[in-house]
Design an enzyme around this catalytic site. Sequence first.
Site, PDB file in Angstrom:
ATOM      1  N   SER A 114       7.842   6.526 -11.682  1.00 33.85           N
ATOM      2  CA  SER A 114       6.865   5.645 -11.068  1.00 33.85           C
ATOM      3  C   SER A 114       5.475   6.273 -10.918  1.00 33.85           C
ATOM      4  CB  SER A 114       7.448   5.204  -9.726  1.00 33.85           C
ATOM      5  OG  SER A 114       6.733   4.162  -9.166  1.00 33.85           O
ATOM      6  N   ASP A 154       4.913   2.889 -13.621  1.00 32.67           N
ATOM      7  CA  ASP A 154       5.944   2.069 -14.260  1.00 32.67           C
ATOM      8  C   ASP A 154       5.698   0.582 -14.021  1.00 32.67           C
ATOM      9  OD1 ASP A 154       6.587   2.211 -11.562  1.00 32.67           O
ATOM     10  OD2 ASP A 154       8.753   2.216 -11.896  1.00 32.67           O
ATOM     11  N   ALA A 189       2.771  -1.974   2.031  1.00 35.79           N
ATOM     12  CA  ALA A 189       1.312  -1.848   2.021  1.00 35.79           C
ATOM     13  C   ALA A 189       0.827  -1.248   0.701  1.00 35.79           C
ATOM     14  CB  ALA A 189       0.861  -0.988   3.199  1.00 35.79           C
ATOM     15  N   ASN A 190       1.651  -0.377   0.096  1.00 35.08           N
ATOM     16  CA  ASN A 190       1.233   0.288  -1.139  1.00 35.08           C
ATOM     17  C   ASN A 190       1.246  -0.637  -2.370  1.00 35.08           C
ATOM     18  OD1 ASN A 190       3.917   0.111  -2.012  1.00 35.08           O
ATOM     19  ND2 ASN A 190       4.419   2.164  -1.291  1.00 35.08           N
ATOM     20  N   ALA A 197      10.324  10.969   8.261  1.00 34.60           N
ATOM     21  CA  ALA A 197      10.519  11.849   7.108  1.00 34.60           C
ATOM     22  C   ALA A 197      10.427  11.008   5.846  1.00 34.60           C
ATOM     23  CB  ALA A 197      11.886  12.511   7.189  1.00 34.60           C
ATOM     24  N   SER A 198       9.728  11.498   4.831  1.00 33.43           N
ATOM     25  CA  SER A 198       9.657  10.795   3.551  1.00 33.43           C
ATOM     26  C   SER A 198      11.039  10.759   2.913  1.00 33.43           C
ATOM     27  CB  SER A 198       8.676  11.510   2.624  1.00 33.43           C
ATOM     28  OG  SER A 198       8.914  11.118   1.290  1.00 33.43           O
ATOM     29  N   THR A 213      11.176  10.304  -0.392  1.00 31.39           N
ATOM     30  CA  THR A 213      10.936  10.687  -1.786  1.00 31.39           C
ATOM     31  C   THR A 213      10.254  12.041  -1.951  1.00 31.39           C
ATOM     32  OG1 THR A 213       8.783   9.591  -1.807  1.00 31.39           O
ATOM     33  CG2 THR A 213      10.671   8.255  -2.461  1.00 31.39           C
ATOM     34  N   ARG A 254       5.718  12.089   7.057  1.00 33.80           N
ATOM     35  CA  ARG A 254       4.494  11.290   6.994  1.00 33.80           C
ATOM     36  C   ARG A 254       4.066  10.883   8.400  1.00 33.80           C
ATOM     37  NH1 ARG A 254       4.093  10.543   1.639  1.00 33.80           N
ATOM     38  NH2 ARG A 254       5.946   9.893   0.480  1.00 33.80           N
TER      39      ARG A 254
HETATM   40  P1  NG1 Z   1       8.575   7.606   1.284  1.00 37.75           P
HETATM   41  O1  NG1 Z   1       8.306   8.849   0.482  1.00 37.75           O
HETATM   42  O2  NG1 Z   1       9.975   7.490   1.800  1.00 37.75           O
HETATM   43  O3  NG1 Z   1       7.524   7.390   2.316  1.00 37.75           O
HETATM   44  C1  NG1 Z   1       7.418   6.124  -0.639  1.00 37.75           C
HETATM   45  C2  NG1 Z   1       6.569   4.988  -0.130  1.00 37.75           C
HETATM   46  C3  NG1 Z   1       7.450   3.770   0.028  1.00 37.75           C
HETATM   47  C4  NG1 Z   1       8.203   3.427  -1.250  1.00 37.75           C
HETATM   48  C5  NG1 Z   1       8.921   4.670  -1.758  1.00 37.75           C
HETATM   49  C6  NG1 Z   1       9.642   4.451  -3.068  1.00 37.75           C
HETATM   50  C7  NG1 Z   1       4.729   5.009   1.511  1.00 37.75           C
HETATM   51  C8  NG1 Z   1       4.263   5.423   2.840  1.00 37.75           C
HETATM   52  N1  NG1 Z   1       5.990   5.325   1.180  1.00 37.75           N
HETATM   53  O4  NG1 Z   1       8.450   6.354   0.296  1.00 37.75           O
HETATM   54  O5  NG1 Z   1       6.668   2.697   0.466  1.00 37.75           O
HETATM   55  O6  NG1 Z   1       7.353   2.875  -2.213  1.00 37.75           O
HETATM   56  O7  NG1 Z   1       8.010   5.778  -1.879  1.00 37.75           O
HETATM   57  O8  NG1 Z   1       8.880   4.600  -4.186  1.00 37.75           O
HETATM   58  O9  NG1 Z   1       3.965   4.412   0.746  1.00 37.75           O
END
Ligand code: NG1
Length: 533
Positions: free
Chosen positions: A66, A283, A377-378, A502-503, A505, A510
Amino acid sequence: TSFDYSSIKSNIIAHKVESYTYTYGTAGFRTKAELLDSVMYKVGILATLRSKKLGGATIGVMITASHNPEEDNGVKLVDPRGEMLEQSWEGYATSLANAKGGDALAEVVEEIVAANKIDTEAPAAVIYGYDTRPSCAELVKCLELGLEVSGAKATNFGLKTTPMLHYLVRCINTANTSDSYGEPTEEGYYKKLSEAFKTSVKGKSRLSPLTVDCANGVGAPKLREFLRYLPEDVLSVNIMNDDVTSLGKLNKDCGADYVKTQQRAPPGSKIAPGSRFCSYDGDADRIVYYFVDSNGTFRLLDGDKIAGLAAMFIMELVHDAGISSIKVGVVQTAYANGSSTNYLTKVLNVPVSCVSTGVKHLHHEAEKYDVGVYFEANGHGTVLFSPEALNTIKTTEAKTPAQKHAIDQLQALTELINQTVGDAISDMLLVETILTNRQWTCEEWNQAYTDLPNRLVKVVVKDRHIFKTTNAERQLVEPVGLQGEIDALVAKYANGRSFVRASGTEDAVRVYAEASTRAETDELASKVAQLVY
Ligand code: NG1
């Protein structure tokens, strides 16, 4: 070909880094491409098992990372209706990926077979596609080996956007049913979307040209191909960042993620007042729009703005069509700008649910509405029409020309919108449809509400797994006491809001903050980040 344990064992691809632990998260497996060969082999086996479990239904496998840098890669599975892999199978994916050695692998496979009562001799069908990353070719071979040893009928669909692969899976599985989603080819996808778009904008003047930043990814060749189905007098598009052959360019200083996080146009884009821009990600499953206003200020029209625009338009059509039984709802995450939530609930009077980050959460919540609009939002999102809503739209008989027009418009939207997953090309057409029907500029679209200043900060911590949340990730339950400290800080700011998670990915935590002014927002974000650190 048949399911063969000895061949599954003997062909196993060894782990490059013994100590690395893989997790099938919100975006499937995603990491440095060089760590993924062993994983691809096992994903091949997993996809076969999933198909066998579901009576030979076609399962999809998409190889992409992605918006991540070019050296990364990833893989995700697509379930029969074009949706993400059912959550209960994510654990199997993780166990398979972490199995080292043939015996351990065979053991995990046996466990999955037993737990799901899978007939290993049942048929299996898997289709796969990949993005433009240089590492894809090698990884495809590893996937193919896994599919072969587990006995799947495998079909390589080649270079695809992620949403196209989701579309294809749904089309194949619904072919020759009353629920048929479309022709299961790339051309079928282009035809379906272009025909729906032509219907949607019929009789309206074409807008000024739209510039599309394709992040130097797969969206570039696919959008170019798509445009062959739409005459220039219906939609005029300039493509930028379409270099998919030079190394190092994918997602580099361009694309939806860059624009959203940097809150600026990609360098080199000749953006001027009056022009309309959008950016895809690597992607093409995400999109954000932007423009510069008459004062020369950059303005972002992100997923929240798209959701607001779509909800407004669909609600009006439903009203004009006289179909009061169809209820529209919007699904957001905690990252949605507070002003957007306010606009939806107070101005549009539409129900809004907030769920955890990750498209699968939004998608499932959106299914609860007759028409569920969901966007992160993204810029990742789409609109889902329930089977009942689709049927009502199809069977309602118009009593006036205005009502007929609204029903036809709704019908066209159900064809235009990719209902399997967020899709940059389809979402772009949705926005263009609405702007064309309204004869709106981006500036007029943007007037719905003013975003609160916001800041997203990434904090690298020793162990992100200690951060545990509740209430759709808006509050921390662990580390104990930290939420109280955040609340105390937030209380000092007008319109203040901040949360920490916690993220899923990336190996980081965050911090999100918003407040009335830019300075206060930055201060709040940095103070909360210090608490976390
Ligand atoms: P994480 O890394 O869990 O915050 C990010 C995006 C999600 C989503 C995923 C999957 C933000 C804050 N977080 O997740 O919205 O798109 O990647 O690709 O944008």
